[in-house]
Design a protein around this motif. Sequence first.
Motif, PDB file in Angstrom:
ATOM      1  N   CYS A  51       0.844  -1.206   0.000  1.00 32.19           N
ATOM      2  CA  CYS A  51       0.000   0.000   0.000  1.00 32.19           C
ATOM      3  C   CYS A  51       0.874   1.249   0.000  1.00 32.19           C
ATOM      4  N   ILE A  55       0.972   4.356  -2.731  1.00 31.18           N
ATOM      5  CA  ILE A  55       0.829   5.752  -2.308  1.00 31.18           C
ATOM      6  C   ILE A  55       2.066   6.551  -2.717  1.00 31.18           C
ATOM      7  N   LEU A  73      -7.055   2.872  -4.707  1.00 30.59           N
ATOM      8  CA  LEU A  73      -6.038   2.151  -3.934  1.00 30.59           C
ATOM      9  C   LEU A  73      -6.287   0.647  -3.994  1.00 30.59           C
ATOM     10  N   SER A  88      -3.877   0.911   4.845  1.00 28.26           N
ATOM     11  CA  SER A  88      -3.596   2.342   5.010  1.00 28.26           C
ATOM     12  C   SER A  88      -3.681   2.753   6.481  1.00 28.26           C
ATOM     13  N   ILE A  99      -2.816  10.925   6.982  1.00 24.01           N
ATOM     14  CA  ILE A  99      -3.981  10.907   6.100  1.00 24.01           C
ATOM     15  C   ILE A  99      -4.907  12.039   6.490  1.00 24.01           C
ATOM     16  N   TYR A 131      -2.745  12.003   1.215  1.00 26.89           N
ATOM     17  CA  TYR A 131      -1.724  11.220   1.903  1.00 26.89           C
ATOM     18  C   TYR A 131      -0.397  11.976   1.867  1.00 26.89           C
TER      19      TYR A 131
END
Length: 275
Positions: A51, A55, A73, A88, A99, A131
């Motif tokens: 993840c 990002i 995502l 996340s 976040i 993010y």
Amino acid sequence: MKSIVVLPAADQVVIAPKSVGSKILISKQLCTEWMDVMALDSLLSHAAFRCACVIGSHFNRHSGQAFLTLETLARTLQVCERTAWTASKELERRGYVIIKRREFGIGTRKTASGAKIEFRAAGGKGVANIYLPAYARAPVATSNANKNFAARCDLLWERSLQSASSKVAAKCKPTLTSSSKKNPLPAKEPIAGNGLGPLMPIIFADIGDALYRSWFSKASIISESEETLYIGFESRFFCNAVTAKFGEKLLGWCQIMDPQLESVQLVDLSKKLEG
């Protein structure tokens, strides 16, 4: 009749136009070092690391931000939205991302009487959250990131190389030790089990084999919250003795493993067995 409930607004995001020659906040090298720290973190799950990779590929090098919806995502990771959300959240809990959840998502909720109402909530379906890369919950762009990353990588790498087991192969004859005639004492058996996981080599390297076998060989990590680590011992005697003998040193070892920890609690496992 439907009613609209407006929840408290989140921090508004103002995106200023990028000027020519604007400063680069997130360079490719900085992003790579951010990834290196997570790659060496043995407590970070594989899903969370993947993840972070997704990002990181979306960061704007000038603003230092990435705009991603949960659907994007999950689709990129080829997992369900729940798995992407959990990954996340793990990155956020471990302090690797910040976040900022944006509002304007529309949802439906039932009241106690059964009536349906619509509401606007942060991070609604189809809304992109913001993010930002972080280290120890501090934004990378505003922290002394290069030195922090380098020190953390060195520490994690040294820890991964440490091992309490013998480094002599089974069929090789050691050349730097005395013969069995000069040293008739039998070799110690390897420590059975490792309930402390990555904490074991840290403690072992500091106090040595004898003390570790005496006090920590049967200890185990029971659980971990965001700020507290729970370590189980076989009796109340061990809990009191370890606290008196090692004190704050134990917390220092745990913070080497996870800098976000603020306390350590020792648990008497004999009470659970009796219950």
